[in-house]
Design a protein around this motif. Sequence first.
Motif, PDB file in Angstrom:
ATOM      1  N   VAL A  72     -58.191  59.001   7.370  1.00 51.78           N
ATOM      2  CA  VAL A  72     -58.133  57.561   7.114  1.00 51.78           C
ATOM      3  C   VAL A  72     -57.642  56.815   8.349  1.00 51.78           C
ATOM      4  O   VAL A  72     -58.194  55.785   8.736  1.00 51.78           O
ATOM      5  CB  VAL A  72     -57.210  57.255   5.910  1.00 51.78           C
ATOM      6  CG1 VAL A  72     -56.953  55.748   5.795  1.00 51.78           C
ATOM      7  CG2 VAL A  72     -57.832  57.769   4.617  1.00 51.78           C
ATOM      8  N   ILE A  73     -56.588  57.354   8.997  1.00 50.60           N
ATOM      9  CA  ILE A  73     -56.023  56.710  10.186  1.00 50.60           C
ATOM     10  C   ILE A  73     -57.012  56.752  11.345  1.00 50.60           C
ATOM     11  O   ILE A  73     -57.266  55.739  12.001  1.00 50.60           O
ATOM     12  CB  ILE A  73     -54.705  57.397  10.588  1.00 50.60           C
ATOM     13  CG1 ILE A  73     -53.652  57.218   9.488  1.00 50.60           C
ATOM     14  CG2 ILE A  73     -54.188  56.817  11.910  1.00 50.60           C
ATOM     15  CD1 ILE A  73     -52.400  58.051   9.718  1.00 50.60           C
ATOM     16  N   LYS A  74     -57.590  57.930  11.596  1.00 47.01           N
ATOM     17  CA  LYS A  74     -58.506  58.097  12.732  1.00 47.01           C
ATOM     18  C   LYS A  74     -59.757  57.241  12.586  1.00 47.01           C
ATOM     19  O   LYS A  74     -60.301  56.739  13.575  1.00 47.01           O
ATOM     20  CB  LYS A  74     -58.883  59.567  12.884  1.00 47.01           C
ATOM     21  CG  LYS A  74     -57.734  60.458  13.352  1.00 47.01           C
ATOM     22  CD  LYS A  74     -58.145  61.923  13.382  1.00 47.01           C
ATOM     23  CE  LYS A  74     -56.989  62.822  13.805  1.00 47.01           C
ATOM     24  NZ  LYS A  74     -57.367  64.258  13.768  1.00 47.01           N
ATOM     25  N   GLU A  75     -60.231  57.057  11.357  1.00 45.10           N
ATOM     26  CA  GLU A  75     -61.432  56.254  11.125  1.00 45.10           C
ATOM     27  C   GLU A  75     -61.119  54.771  10.983  1.00 45.10           C
ATOM     28  O   GLU A  75     -62.002  53.973  10.677  1.00 45.10           O
ATOM     29  CB  GLU A  75     -62.153  56.758   9.875  1.00 45.10           C
ATOM     30  CG  GLU A  75     -62.734  58.154  10.035  1.00 45.10           C
ATOM     31  CD  GLU A  75     -63.488  58.622   8.812  1.00 45.10           C
ATOM     32  OE1 GLU A  75     -63.481  57.901   7.777  1.00 45.10           O
ATOM     33  OE2 GLU A  75     -64.098  59.711   8.871  1.00 45.10           O
ATOM     34  N   LYS A  76     -59.855  54.407  11.199  1.00 42.25           N
ATOM     35  CA  LYS A  76     -59.407  53.018  11.182  1.00 42.25           C
ATOM     36  C   LYS A  76     -59.709  52.329   9.837  1.00 42.25           C
ATOM     37  O   LYS A  76     -60.170  51.189   9.784  1.00 42.25           O
ATOM     38  CB  LYS A  76     -60.057  52.224  12.327  1.00 42.25           C
ATOM     39  CG  LYS A  76     -59.742  52.793  13.705  1.00 42.25           C
ATOM     40  CD  LYS A  76     -60.401  51.996  14.815  1.00 42.25           C
ATOM     41  CE  LYS A  76     -60.079  52.586  16.184  1.00 42.25           C
ATOM     42  NZ  LYS A  76     -60.700  51.821  17.288  1.00 42.25           N
TER      43      LYS A  76
END
Length: 390
Positions: A72-76
Amino acid sequence: MDEQQNHIIRVEQDGKMLILIGTAHVSKHSAEQVKAVIEAEKPDAVCVELDEQRYRSIMDGNRWRDMDIFKVIKEKKTTLLLMNLAISSFQKRIAKQFNIEAGQEMIQAIESADEHGAKLVLADRHIQVTFARVWGSVGFKGKMLLLSQVLAGIFSNETITEEELEKMKSQDSIDSILSEFTTYFPRLKKPLIDERDQYLAEKIKTAPGEKVVAVLGAAHVPGIRRELGKTQDLKQLTQVPKKSNWPKYVGWLIPLAIIAMMVATFMMNTDVGIQQMQSWLLWNGTFSAIGVAIGFGHPLAILIAFITAPITSLSPLIGVGILAGLVQAYFHKPQVADFEQLNEDVYTVKGFWRNKVTRVLLIVLFASLGSLLGTVIAGTDIVRLFISNF
């Protein structure tokens, strides 16, 4: 029973009988009404104001177990997830006040459709498409105001009366948390309400069978009724707006301009150049670190925010929020229990901070906002010092 007053509208369209039921998404009466209508009408199809994601959210209580917080974080996608959780929080708070289940009328529609052998049609546009089109409808100021309204929905402890609950039938479940925002940005109504009216109308009138019952938020019923006589292009309505290139250019031009001014100032006056650099490092790092601290971040996440914010502010490729969030998720990795408790924890502000999932999301957001504030302050100071020594 006067069906108009009870939010039930019958429309004959192309040889079909379409029965539109306008509901409040946190109303026990609405659920009872849905059950009664489906039992009496025995429709061939039941349309619900849900997309696949929200349908699974209702039907699968363990859906959060499969969420990868690092992905979730990496895919913004942290902002999108926070908005989803904020809306869930808003509905759950009201539902708990009246001892009812949020989305109970949709659950009832699904159960009644299965009981009577009717085809279930998920008639709403995907919520991520709606948010993407909403996000693309407002500028930078609008995005900041939108986030503030969403967060206000989380932090509010406001209660409502039963009369006010019934008035919610005139608002969409998403629009209700953003009602004040839509007054500032009227064009938001198009992707949030009007386009979904068009999408819902097309899905309802093309549902299989000669008799169709549609369970909808009452705010959509007038618009859907107007759109039923038109042909809608679902492909066009589900297109995600292409991102404009100008933010990318600005994202590079501003850092390059700041670097150029600092280099030029160094060449003219070394002491003032050092002062510019100190301003950039301290304002950026300090405000970003404060943002992480507000989210009760791990000490190393706070340190990472302080160190990397001045660097990431000069590069649009990666943000400090992502780095701080990944560090927080590594040292306080959400457990299965956190995902299982997510539904309940989003009900309160304390729960948002206590749950490891939402705390990571808040840290990503607050670190980014802190760095943005620091960039504005430090950038202004750098321009001032550059002009004064030019």
